[in-house]
Motif scaffolding. Structure first.
Motif, mmCIF file in Angstrom:
data_model
loop_
_atom_site.group_PDB
_atom_site.id
_atom_site.type_symbol
_atom_site.label_atom_id
_atom_site.label_comp_id
_atom_site.label_asym_id
_atom_site.label_seq_id
_atom_site.Cartn_x
_atom_site.Cartn_y
_atom_site.Cartn_z
ATOM 1 N N GLU A 216 13.609 35.547 1.979
ATOM 2 C CA GLU A 216 14.154 36.289 0.837
ATOM 3 C C GLU A 216 13.586 37.702 0.849
ATOM 4 N N GLY A 218 14.072 41.777 -0.912
ATOM 5 C CA GLY A 218 14.755 42.560 -1.932
ATOM 6 C C GLY A 218 13.903 43.643 -2.544
ATOM 7 N N GLY A 234 17.895 43.578 -6.404
ATOM 8 C CA GLY A 234 18.783 43.122 -5.338
ATOM 9 C C GLY A 234 18.024 42.216 -4.394
ATOM 10 N N LEU A 236 18.410 39.384 -0.955
ATOM 11 C CA LEU A 236 19.145 38.716 0.113
ATOM 12 C C LEU A 236 18.357 37.487 0.524
ATOM 13 N N THR A 238 18.441 34.423 3.268
ATOM 14 C CA THR A 238 19.089 34.071 4.528
ATOM 15 C C THR A 238 18.393 32.889 5.185
ATOM 16 N N ASN A 251 24.253 32.463 3.762
ATOM 17 C CA ASN A 251 23.495 33.586 3.222
ATOM 18 C C ASN A 251 23.952 33.888 1.803
ATOM 19 N N THR A 253 23.643 36.897 -1.348
ATOM 20 C CA THR A 253 23.244 38.209 -1.838
ATOM 21 C C THR A 253 23.391 38.226 -3.351
ATOM 22 N N GLN A 254 22.339 38.707 -4.046
ATOM 23 C CA GLN A 254 22.380 38.780 -5.502
ATOM 24 C C GLN A 254 22.023 40.193 -5.954
ATOM 25 N N SER A 276 26.639 37.606 -7.681
ATOM 26 C CA SER A 276 26.136 36.895 -6.505
ATOM 27 C C SER A 276 27.282 36.613 -5.555
ATOM 28 N N SER A 278 27.854 34.375 -1.943
ATOM 29 C CA SER A 278 27.252 33.442 -0.998
ATOM 30 C C SER A 278 28.293 32.918 -0.025
#
Length: 352
Positions: A216, A218, A234, A236, A238, A251, A253-254, A276, A278
């Motif tokens: 994670e 961000g 923010g 990510l 993965t 993956n 992303t938020q 979000s 995904s």
């Protein structure tokens, strides 16, 4: 849904303000406005040598099903949605509603003024009601049944590193490691289209873990003025590889942004938007074969925009009690998935 949100916000706000009022004459070490909404994780650093313990309870309600960004009926699902584990050619079991409850224990420690270490242990409890349709085709309902799973979920270790710090603006990096401490082998009794009951491995959404290690990464920003605060984060997440069952989560992303307003030194209100995105699950578990939408890895991942309303209270000796209630504003899901109704997050923190 929004009337429900406003009513709950009013009731909890009233209760928390009354509770905080009893502490208003005590020395308040931290103002409520300095905190992000309770639904934001890893939002702040601590002073050198400071510890924090936290507990969060998250309750999510889901009901009905959607395809893309539109509702889809049970009959349409069982007559048009392909079953990747055919036969039967189409799915014959449809989720109706689901409750997911998570208990989160957190620990933070700052060895220096620029670094805060964070650990989180999670316990999850899920219940789902499903409807089985009779035979290999058609729209004759056979009956309903329930499945459930509970246990340790994935855990997290993280480092928060200060990048910029001034009285009104703060920026830090979030670097985390999600550890698969839960289970990907949960089983349950299923009512089959042949009117038999069979114990099978539950679908991916009913497992307590992803089974995969994840990274994670961000950034988090916080801004402050006299009576208001604002911020953004923010992240990510993965996957670092397949799990032992041959699949890995997509993956994610938020991005979230919030604003808060001080009702007093010890009470603040907040509003937050969270987006979000995904991806679907990659690979598949060869033992997850029930003819249900949740057993298809392609029916995971979505683009979702949520709205959250929250209350923070901070009082004597850095105790914090907070809540946030959120609902989806828009969504676009991969394949067919359950529709989220709302999520409630309650939390308590103490710093020392």
């Amino acid at each position: 849904m929004f009337k429900q949100s406003i009513l709950m916000t009013g009731l909890v706000t009233s209760g928390l303000m009354s509770f905080a009022a009893s502490a208003d004459n005590s020395h308040t070490t931290t103002q409520a406005i300095t905190h992000a909404p309770i639904g934001v994780m890893g939002d702040h650093l601590h002073k050198e040598g400071e510890f924090m313990l936290s507990y969060r309870f998250m309750n999510m309600q889901m009901s009905g099903n959607v395809q893309g960004n539109n509702s889809i009926s049970n009959d349409d699902i069982v007559t048009t949605i392909a079953n990747p584990n055919a036969p039967p050619a189409t799915v014959r079991v449809v989720p109706q509603d689901m409750t997911s409850q998570m208990h989160m224990l957190g620990f933070m420690y700052a060895p220096t003024s620029n670094i805060t270490l964070m650990a989180m242990i999670n316990y999850i409890d899920r219940d789902m009601t499903l409807t089985t349709y009779q035979g290999m085709s058609g729209t004759t309902v056979l009956g309903d049944f329930e499945t459930a799973s509970s246990g340790l979920a994935d855990s997290k270790l993280a480092v928060l590193y200060r990048l910029y710090d001034s009285p009104k603006h703060k920026l830090h990096a979030n670097i985390g490691w999600v550890i698969p401490t839960g289970s990907v082998e949960e089983k349950g009794e299923v009512l089959t289209p042949m009117n038999t009951k069979m114990t099978m491995r539950l679908p991916y959404s009913m497992q307590t873990s992803t089974g995969s290690h994840q990274g994670e990464f961000g950034l988090t920003y916080n801004g402050y003025s006299d009576n208001t605060s604002w911020g953004a984060q923010g992240l990510l997440t993965t996957s670092l590889g397949e799990n032992d069952e041959g699949y890995e989560p997509g993956n994610k992303t938020q991005f979230t942004a919030w604003a808060g307003y001080a009702l007093s030194d010890v009470v603040s209100a907040s509003v937050r938007l969270k987006y979000s995105s995904s991806d679907e699950i990659s690979g598949a578990d060869s033992q997850i074969i029930a003819p249900v939408t949740t057993a298809n890895p392609a029916n995971y991942g979505a683009d979702v925009l949520d709205l959250g309303i929250g209350i923070n209270t901070v009082f004597t000796n850095k105790h914090r009690v907070a809540f946030e209630y959120s609902v989806p504003l828009s969504y676009d899901v991969n394949g067919v998935q359950m529709d989220m109704d709302n999520m409630l997050t309650l939390g308590y923190q103490i710093a020392f």
